[in-house]
Design an enzyme around this catalytic site. Structure first.
Site, mmCIF file in Angstrom:
data_model
loop_
_atom_site.group_PDB
_atom_site.id
_atom_site.type_symbol
_atom_site.label_atom_id
_atom_site.label_comp_id
_atom_site.label_asym_id
_atom_site.label_seq_id
_atom_site.Cartn_x
_atom_site.Cartn_y
_atom_site.Cartn_z
ATOM 1 N N HIS A 9 0.910 -1.316 0.136
ATOM 2 C CA HIS A 9 0.046 -0.115 0.213
ATOM 3 C C HIS A 9 0.854 1.223 -0.061
ATOM 4 C CE1 HIS A 9 -2.581 3.372 1.652
ATOM 5 N NE2 HIS A 9 -3.437 2.725 1.041
ATOM 6 N N GLY A 73 -9.451 -5.645 -0.293
ATOM 7 C CA GLY A 73 -10.235 -4.754 -0.153
ATOM 8 C C GLY A 73 -10.461 -3.952 -1.406
ATOM 9 N N HIS A 75 -8.687 -1.276 -2.597
ATOM 10 C CA HIS A 75 -7.776 -1.034 -3.338
ATOM 11 C C HIS A 75 -7.386 -2.398 -4.391
ATOM 12 C CE1 HIS A 75 -6.503 2.793 -1.542
ATOM 13 N NE2 HIS A 75 -6.324 2.412 -0.310
#
Length: 120
Positions: A9, A73, A75
């Site tokens: 991330h 998720g 993303h």
């Protein structure tokens, strides 16, 4: 030549990256014939595109992107496919593929259970 991108991330705090650097170092020690690069979705470099470009310059023709996320998720469901498609369009000579999030693998989950049991 095959190569791997460990995709995370990203975070504002540079120390957040340290486990990713260790993960890449472990890969290099255990798989010296297969190049690895880190890449981040946001707030850190290199980007996915930059990592693909670096590996391409090293001679990679097949790159597997491993999302180092706990789960799939938003993303990974929304942002990541767009980035991967953009890279495929920019580097059509590279065969790009991606795995599921590492946190969805039973062996990874078991490693967390084992880690937790050792903490007791």
């Amino acid at each position: 030549m095959k190569a791997v991108i460990l995709f995370g991330h990203g975070a504002r705090d540079a120390r957040w990256r340290e486990p990713f650097d260790r993960l890449a170092d472990l890969w290099r020690a255990q798989h010296p014939g297969t190049p690895v690069q880190l890449a981040f979705l946001e707030m850190m470099t290199p980007s996915l595109e930059d990592a693909v470009s670096t590996l391409r310059a090293q001679g990679a023709t097949q790159i597997t992107v491993v999302p180092v996320f706990f789960g799939q998720g938003g993303h990974l469901r929304n942002d990541f496919p767009v980035l991967l498609e953009a890279c495929q369009a920019k580097f059509p000579q590279i065969a790009l593929s991606a795995t599921n999030a590492v946190g969805e693998d039973l062996a990874v989950l078991q490693a967390i259970v084992d880690f937790s049991a050792r903490a007791l």
